[in-house]
Design a protein around this motif. Structure first.
Motif, PDB file in Angstrom:
ATOM      1  N   THR A 400     -47.499  89.914 -50.394  1.00  0.00           N
ATOM      2  CA  THR A 400     -46.446  90.039 -51.023  1.00  0.00           C
ATOM      3  C   THR A 400     -45.233  88.175 -50.960  1.00  0.00           C
ATOM      4  O   THR A 400     -45.300  88.427 -50.464  1.00  0.00           O
ATOM      5  N   GLU A 404     -46.732  82.486 -55.530  1.00  0.00           N
ATOM      6  CA  GLU A 404     -46.821  83.234 -56.537  1.00  0.00           C
ATOM      7  C   GLU A 404     -47.424  82.334 -57.208  1.00  0.00           C
ATOM      8  O   GLU A 404     -48.649  82.559 -58.581  1.00  0.00           O
ATOM      9  N   VAL A 442     -51.823  83.091 -57.613  1.00  0.00           N
ATOM     10  CA  VAL A 442     -51.594  84.389 -57.432  1.00  0.00           C
ATOM     11  C   VAL A 442     -50.616  85.788 -58.049  1.00  0.00           C
ATOM     12  O   VAL A 442     -50.689  87.068 -57.877  1.00  0.00           O
ATOM     13  N   LYS A 443     -49.831  85.434 -59.097  1.00  0.00           N
ATOM     14  CA  LYS A 443     -48.999  86.024 -59.887  1.00  0.00           C
ATOM     15  C   LYS A 443     -49.809  87.572 -59.926  1.00  0.00           C
ATOM     16  O   LYS A 443     -49.147  88.409 -60.720  1.00  0.00           O
ATOM     17  N   ARG A 450     -54.657  90.325 -53.842  1.00  0.00           N
ATOM     18  CA  ARG A 450     -53.769  89.557 -52.556  1.00  0.00           C
ATOM     19  C   ARG A 450     -53.866  89.667 -51.439  1.00  0.00           C
ATOM     20  O   ARG A 450     -53.758  88.946 -50.642  1.00  0.00           O
TER      21      ARG A 450
END
Length: 543
Positions: A400, A404, A442-443, A450
């Motif tokens: 996380t 992103e 990435v988002k 991820r």
């Protein structure tokens, strides 16, 4: 028991498999193998009735029960663990209620000679016969036995399912599935969120049950221990081996060598005939021979060599900066959350270059110890890092912490230095980000994607202490091999939290066992540790 006949599955202009047929017999325990994207999960969904094939038939006798555990699943939040798991018997309770309701109708109705009354009697009779044929079951005891086998404690039974992580919810679904006593059990990556002891329990349960099992798993040891047959999905067709996984690997290699020889011989024959045709195509006396060879080549069925994943990448970590002799020293370390004691007075001494595994049931403090070493939490006792320790840390939440708005390729391009820059595309392909996948932002990536991307980033940074918390959960066997090979070559200190025995084998030389509020040191690799545990278990049984 269950037959698959002429199955074809195509979507998006791509055929996953075409005209495949096989039979699942009682007591077959089958490993479904093939590279990512070959169609394994799709085939499992078709067997479960959750997806319809483009063509072909699936025949399941009416009296056979099929149960399916998909890879991604969420349990509802409106029940306790015990209540949710007991839903496995909902069909029995529903049957009992229906019989009671029909009997009530029979006592109140007076049209004894009517067709509808006779049909009601037949329905009650059929339902009652089915109901009373069900073996006498102590539902609550069975639920407790299964839940404890999968790692839950008695204290967990009355906790709401909403308090548990996705991995534990998956275990609840697995418990419900096993309690239904199906004739065919379909499992898609069942061990991803399970500790070693729960995996061993599941192995023994599946073997003892005598039921048919089809499993997709990247845990080699699990697959090898439970399966007796391997079906490989590759290039749109299947190969059926009456052998467990490790034997299948040998047989597959032999098959591919034979295919390659036949392919090479055919290509040589084609080249010789084409040369003959080219040489004599204008020669009158050779016209018949030329035409004969042209027709022969046109009708020739070309031999295909099954795809061999030749993109295996030899990945190496950057050289480790020099560190002190003892990168991690833990003395009398204790950790509690409110009234819950995780472990007490733990002691660890990890020397430079050592490779250690943290193992034990989930919830016994493995990840808590890692967080203490990373100084992310408060604790009692002492924890000291050695001179010039530079830590590379992989945990689930690492996924996380990436930008992103970058693409997959940009994320890796930003951290890659030196020779590996020329192999970024190969590296991304090895971790299932080949082709257009590397252009995704990435988002839009899933949690598993991820995680894989975070792992690649970590592999490119120069560190001398690597701490990896469950690094293999979302990796297929080939990618795990690439990671394992890189870790074997890593010249720094390694701490691995993992339940994957095959991955840990040959990778660690010391094991720390977490359990009963204690941390125990075991010298030797993971197989030495498991051998000791097995002996201890046998002594307990004898007592």
């Amino acid at each position: 028991m269950i037959s698959v006949d002429g199955l074809t599955m195509a979507f998006g202009g791509r055929t996953l498999f075409e005209n495949i047929s096989f039979v699942i017999n009682e007591s077959d325990r089958i490993a479904l193998m093939g590279k990512n994207g070959a169609g394994k999960s799709t085939l499992l969904k078709i067997l479960a009735g959750a997806q319809q094939p483009s063509q072909g038939n699936l025949s399941v006798p009416k009296d056979r029960r099929v149960a399916y555990l998909p890879q991604h699943l969420l349990t509802e939040d409106d029940a306790t663990v015990m209540e949710e798991t007991s839903k496995a018997f909902a069909h029995i309770h529903a049957m009992e209620a229906e019989i009671e309701e029909l009997n009530q109708q029979l006592t109140t109705r007076t049209d004894y000679e009517s067709d509808s009354y006779m049909k009601l009697i037949e329905k009650v009779s059929t339902l009652s016969e089915a109901f009373y044929s069900i073996e006498e079951t102590n539902f609550e005891a069975d639920v407790e036995k299964i839940l404890k086998g999968l790692g839950f404690t008695a204290e967990d039974f009355d906790r709401p399912t909403s308090e548990f992580s996705g991995g534990w919810r998956m275990r609840i679904e697995l418990a419900k599935l096993l309690l239904q006593k199906p004739d065919l059990i379909l499992l898609d990556e069942p061990t991803n969120h399970m500790d070693i002891e729960s995996i061993q329990w599941l192995e023994e349960f599946l073997i003892r049950s005598g039921k048919a099992v089809v499993v997709i798993s990247h845990d080699r040891a699990f697959v090898d221990n439970i399966t007796t047959r391997t079906i490989e999905v590759t290039m749109g067709r299947i190969y059926d081996y009456k052998a467990k996984y490790s034997d299948y690997l040998v047989l597959r290699q032999e098959r591919r060598e034979q295919q390659q020889k036949a392919y090479d011989d055919q290509q040589k024959m084609i080249a010789e005939n084409k040369a003959f045709i080219e040489r004599f195509k204008g020669t009158y006396s050779k016209t018949n021979q030329v035409q004969s060879r042209v027709r022969m080549l046109e009708k020739l069925e070309l031999i295909e060599v099954d795809e061999i994943d030749s993109s295996a990448l030899r990945l190496r970590f950057p050289p480790s900066p020099r560190a002190g002799g003892f990168p991690v020293m833990v003395q009398d370390l204790s950790k509690s959350y409110d009234d819950h004691l995780v472990f007490k007075e733990a002691n660890l001494t990890i020397k430079r270059g050592e490779r250690v595994a943290f193992v034990g049931k989930n919830g016994e403090g493995k990840s808590t110890m890692v967080k203490a070493i990373m100084k992310e939490i408060d604790f009692e006792g002492e924890m000291t890092h050695g001179h010039n320790v530079q830590i590379g840390y992989f945990a689930q939440n690492q996924a996380t912490m990436m930008d992103e708005n970058l693409t997959v390729f940009q994320t890796i391009d930003d951290v890659a230095v030196g020779e590996i820059r020329n192999k970024i595309k190969d590296l991304l392909g090895a971790f299932m980000f080949g082709g257009d996948e590397s252009l995704k932002k990435v988002k839009v990536l899933s949690g598993g994607e991820r995680t894989r991307l975070a792992m690649i980033k970590l592999l490119l940074e120069p560190v001398n202490l690597l701490i990896l918390d469950e690094p293999t959960n979302h990796l297929d066997m080939k990618t795990k091999d690439i990671l394992k090979s890189a870790l074997q070559d890593f010249d720094g200190t390694l701490i691995l939290v993992s339940h994957d025995r095959d991955f840990l084998t040959g990778l660690v030389d010391k094991t720390y066992e977490f359990g009963n509020k204690q941390v125990k040191e075991h010298l030797g690799g993971i197989n030495d540790f498991l051998a000791k545990k097995k002996m201890a278990t046998l002594k307990e049984i004898e007592k």
